[in-house]
Design a protein around this motif. Sequence first.
Motif: not given
Length: 514
Positions: A123-128, A172-175, A310-314, A318-319
């Motif tokens: 999972f982490l491979y595909e996510w990152l 997310t992968p952006d932040f 990425g910050m905005v999405a964070f 789910r944060a």
Amino acid sequence: MNTQDQHQFSDAITVFQEARLPEKATPAGYSALIDAYKLAVPLPRTLCATGEHHRIIERDGWRIMTPRHAPHPTLEGHLTFALKYEGLDLAVLKRLFHATGPAPIEALVRESPTGSYARRIWFLYEWLAKSRLDLPDASAGRYARVVDPDLQWAAQEQTAPRYRVKDNLPGTPDFCPLVFRTKALEEFIDLDLPQRAQAIVADVPRDLLARTAAFLLLKDSRSSYAIEGERPPQDRIQRWGRAIGEAGRRPIDRDELLRLQRIVLGDARFVKLGFRQEGGFVGEHERDNRMPLPDHISARPEDLVSLIDGMVAFDRGRAQGLDAVIAAAILAFGFVYMHPFEDGNGRIHRYLIHHVLAARGFNPPGVVFPVSAAILEQIDEYRRVLENYSQRLLPLIEWEPTPQFNVRVLNDTGDFYRFFDATPHAEFLYACVQRTIERDLPDETAFLRRYDQFRQQVDAFVDMPELLTDLLFRFLHQNGGRLSSRAREKEFAALTDGEAERIEAIYQQTFGSG
């Protein structure tokens, strides 16, 4: 040739990247992977190794574990060790996956298709990497959490059926900075500080609470400028205070950050507003040739859009399920490390703390905790927290000076701002919030109560304008409860000796010796 043959894992050592270990030991987990794959990443705050003795040592940034903890000297062995004992370091993992490529990860999963660690790694491979491995969807195995909630704070879970894992990453992968569970943070959360704040204000009359809130707001605004070494005019302090008072009412996005920058700077004739189009750094210049001497180098301008998004999405994602202070620390310190603006970053960084706390209902309605004032009182610790990561990051950034005596970053550094360990930042911020709730809020409320008593008793026998009464109080406060000869001869020459003595006695009764 397979990956294991290409990358030789270290035997027992006494020195790792110029730093001594507490004793001779064999790198394990992230330290072994960083060494074997020559990963240029900020080192985790604590590295692991396995020693020869049957006791665990934690010292000098190392955790030396026992021989029975030793992993198999393979990619899978060290990855499993890292996930089991060290939690997730997303910056290390992303660089590692880039170095390995997909084939070793695919082989690892095929060898253990139902293994929980193999499926988390998959999972982490595909996510990152944001790319799909040549693997069929998992068909068996109990759903495993991606983030081990016993090691790190996690978000609400979402099932990812392809891997049969529960995705509980807070970003997310952006932040996606992460925070470790520590005794200090557990104790802070157990204090239930929001309830304490509510209890403090519950018995405060509405008008007194409004005045307390106004004072605390102004105190925070003034302190936020003071942290930056600035003493702006009062109207600018008040304007920024009004902005802080509205924190949490508007969602954070790029436009909102730009609006805040315009408010905080006021006179922007000599500053380029908007997101940086050039490099940036925090530090000094050499006196003779003006060459940069950076203490911290900001994110590259070409990375800012994805980082901010990425910050905005964070913040919106789910944060929301994270503890409010932990989420505030991640968002605010993530922003200040990026340093997306030419100026105004520090004050907006602290605004983001208020944004998260207010949006989550952490503080009583209308009350802003003067977090900046608490930071100002602990400014050395604040700088140590900021430097905790900056000092590990700086050696990895390749840069050159520009003709304008700025810096130009030459290598890809975006992931170092997306993923970092925000544990020290969360602990520091919680201490500041506790200080404001347990000291500043009750102290200011009590002060205003006593001030009202003082003014009412003075007004009972001296007819004095409110502004003059306030000046009278300030003179007494500055002079240990006594009116100076100068004050008696000038501003308060009209007072009789008896009135002056009575006023001093009232001050002593309400405020003591000052």
